[in-house]
Design a protein around this motif. Structure first.
Motif, PDB file in Angstrom:
ATOM      1  N   ALA A   1       0.750  -1.245   0.058  1.00  0.00           N
ATOM      2  CA  ALA A   1      -0.110   0.068   0.043  1.00  0.00           C
ATOM      3  C   ALA A   1       0.746   1.346   0.014  1.00  0.00           C
ATOM      4  N   ILE A   2       1.895   1.206   0.829  1.00  0.00           N
ATOM      5  CA  ILE A   2       2.828   2.479   0.976  1.00  0.00           C
ATOM      6  C   ILE A   2       3.735   2.419  -0.471  1.00  0.00           C
ATOM      7  N   THR A   3       4.026   1.439  -0.980  1.00  0.00           N
ATOM      8  CA  THR A   3       4.503   1.417  -2.081  1.00  0.00           C
ATOM      9  C   THR A   3       3.792   2.292  -3.163  1.00  0.00           C
ATOM     10  N   VAL A   4       2.710   1.792  -3.348  1.00  0.00           N
ATOM     11  CA  VAL A   4       1.698   2.245  -4.307  1.00  0.00           C
ATOM     12  C   VAL A   4       1.540   3.932  -4.039  1.00  0.00           C
ATOM     13  N   LYS A   5       1.412   3.990  -2.987  1.00  0.00           N
ATOM     14  CA  LYS A   5       0.972   5.581  -2.539  1.00  0.00           C
ATOM     15  C   LYS A   5       2.576   6.517  -2.945  1.00  0.00           C
ATOM     16  N   MET A   6       3.536   5.789  -2.642  1.00  0.00           N
ATOM     17  CA  MET A   6       4.932   6.348  -2.913  1.00  0.00           C
ATOM     18  C   MET A   6       4.954   6.633  -4.495  1.00  0.00           C
ATOM     19  N   LYS A   7       4.411   5.659  -5.253  1.00  0.00           N
ATOM     20  CA  LYS A   7       4.575   5.642  -6.666  1.00  0.00           C
ATOM     21  C   LYS A   7       3.524   6.819  -7.264  1.00  0.00           C
ATOM     22  N   LYS A   8       2.648   7.112  -6.678  1.00  0.00           N
ATOM     23  CA  LYS A   8       1.621   7.909  -6.978  1.00  0.00           C
ATOM     24  C   LYS A   8       2.205   9.381  -6.957  1.00  0.00           C
ATOM     25  N   TRP A   9       2.800   9.421  -5.521  1.00  0.00           N
ATOM     26  CA  TRP A   9       3.390  10.871  -5.238  1.00  0.00           C
ATOM     27  C   TRP A   9       4.517  11.231  -6.190  1.00  0.00           C
ATOM     28  N   TYR A  10       5.360  10.155  -6.440  1.00  0.00           N
ATOM     29  CA  TYR A  10       6.441  10.299  -7.330  1.00  0.00           C
ATOM     30  C   TYR A  10       6.327  10.753  -8.650  1.00  0.00           C
ATOM     31  N   GLU A  11       5.190  10.165  -9.238  1.00  0.00           N
ATOM     32  CA  GLU A  11       4.636  10.761 -10.744  1.00  0.00           C
ATOM     33  C   GLU A  11       4.320  12.270 -10.508  1.00  0.00           C
ATOM     34  N   ASN A  12       3.733  12.720  -9.404  1.00  0.00           N
ATOM     35  CA  ASN A  12       3.519  14.155  -9.401  1.00  0.00           C
ATOM     36  C   ASN A  12       4.843  14.964  -9.120  1.00  0.00           C
ATOM     37  N   TYR A  13       5.506  14.317  -8.240  1.00  0.00           N
ATOM     38  CA  TYR A  13       6.646  15.246  -7.736  1.00  0.00           C
ATOM     39  C   TYR A  13       7.684  15.172  -8.998  1.00  0.00           C
TER      40      TYR A  13
END
Length: 374
Positions: free
Chosen positions: A359-371
């Motif tokens: 779950a936190i990996t998916v969350k990190m992935k979404k954040w990184y795309e925006n970042y």
């Protein structure tokens, strides 16, 4: 039980409030200095309050119903202003009439934010080498001097905090996208890192089942290696794992760091000055640890207007220097913390890494795309 969280608008404070809000027997109270920060929490049905933490009466009037305080706040301004504010805040919070638990977020930087050498930077006698660590350590001593014996207190020396939005994760991503970055010893050294969600988990467990008061290091439990930390970031972002430094070269860099930090301040200043005279440019001296430590102590005793003038001039000089260096292809050596020993002393072990890694990996992935597209 109502739990006041200062610094509620910060990266860590906001996560702590969110996680406490999921626990039935705990009610988070988000503390802000002004209306701007509190508006977001009010819209999400959180109890948010504007409190002047430097005013004892305001603290008592608005926070007397809170039995626990988690202090995530840290003041800004000149060194003297920040020190006075930080000390004033903790002293006032410790005087709340119904206070049962006081938790203060300190930092690995009290051991020296650049490099920890076991035996030199000890749990009982840490050696911070930069202003951030010095201020955090000073606040620790003020808490111990002023806390009531009726209050359970916990000073949590956080490791490098990673996760979405966290500055340390941004630093890791910066290294991962640099072709010259290398990791020593295949990343096998323990990392002194903590996932931001695990901070909240440890704090919540303290409120449920308290342990003896005192100072505790807080890293992931179990403690992760640098290879595991970089691997998680790479999995979340799709970036490749960094290459390793040759072992002999890693040993050489490691020994240089250790030899440097064994020296006294006086000898470090002399050596840095000698190297500067011999090599130039003067950037080498200004960036040295020993020079910055002396500058810090000097600014503490100087008038505020002088410190502000120095900071303004330094910021302008740094910006000009950065522009002039953009065209240079300089090899980046591994940062200090990759060679560091583990934080010495007691650790908070009342939790395990129980957050869903997927779950936190998916969350990190979404954040990184925006970042990365920002």
């Amino acid at each position: 039980m109502k739990v006041a969280v200062t610094g509620a608008g910060g990266q860590i404070g906001s996560i702590i409030i969110e996680e406490i809000g999921k626990v039935a027997e705990l009610t988070p109270v988000a503390i802000f200095r002004n209306r701007i920060g509190s508006a977001l929490y009010e819209s999400n049905n959180f109890d948010s309050r504007i409190v002047d933490l430097e005013n004892l009466q305001d603290c008592i009037d608005k926070l007397s119903d809170c039995e626990a305080v988690i202090n995530c706040a840290i003041a800004s301004g000149t060194y003297k202003e920040a020190r006075l504010t930080n000390v004033s805040m903790v002293k006032n919070l410790l005087k709340l009439p119904n206070l049962k638990y006081f938790m203060h977020l300190s930092t690995v930087a009290v051991y020296g934010d650049a490099f920890i050498v076991n035996g030199l930077n000890t749990y009982d006698d840490p050696r911070p080498n930069r202003s951030y660590g010095k201020e955090k350590l000073h606040v620790e001593t003020e808490i111990i001097k002023n806390v009531s014996n009726k209050t359970s207190f916990y000073i949590l020396r956080l490791g490098h905090v990673y996760g979405c939005e966290m500055a340390f994760s941004k630093a890791i991503l910066s290294f991962l996208t640099d072709k010259n970055f290398r990791i020593p010893y295949q990343g096998e050294k323990l990392s002194n890192t903590v996932y931001v969600g695990n901070i909240a988990s440890g704090i919540i467990n303290l409120l449920k089942d308290s342990i003896p008061s005192g100072i505790y290091n807080l890293s992931d439990n179990p403690h992760l290696t640098w290879a595991e930390i970089f691997s998680w970031h790479c999995t979340a972002t799709g970036l490749p794992m960094p290459k390793a430094i040759d072992t002999n070269e890693a040993d050489r860099i490691n020994m240089n760091y250790r030899n440097y930090y064994k020296k006294s301040l006086a000898s470090s200043v002399f050596m840095d000055f000698s190297k500067w005279i011999g090599s130039l440019p003067y950037l080498n001296l200004l960036k040295s640890d020993s020079f910055q430590r002396i500058a810090y102590f000097s600014l503490i005793i100087m008038p505020d207007f002088f410190e502000k003038w120095v900071r303004k001039r330094y910021a302008k000089w740094s910006a000009q220097k950065s522009v002039s260096l953009l065209s240079l292809n300089k090899t980046i050596t591994s940062p200090f913390w990759l060679f560091s020993d583990s934080m010495p002393g007691k650790y908070l072990l009342n939790f395990t890494n129980n957050f869903d890694s997927n779950a936190i990996t998916v969350k990190m992935k979404k954040w990184y795309e925006n970042y990365k597209n920002f």
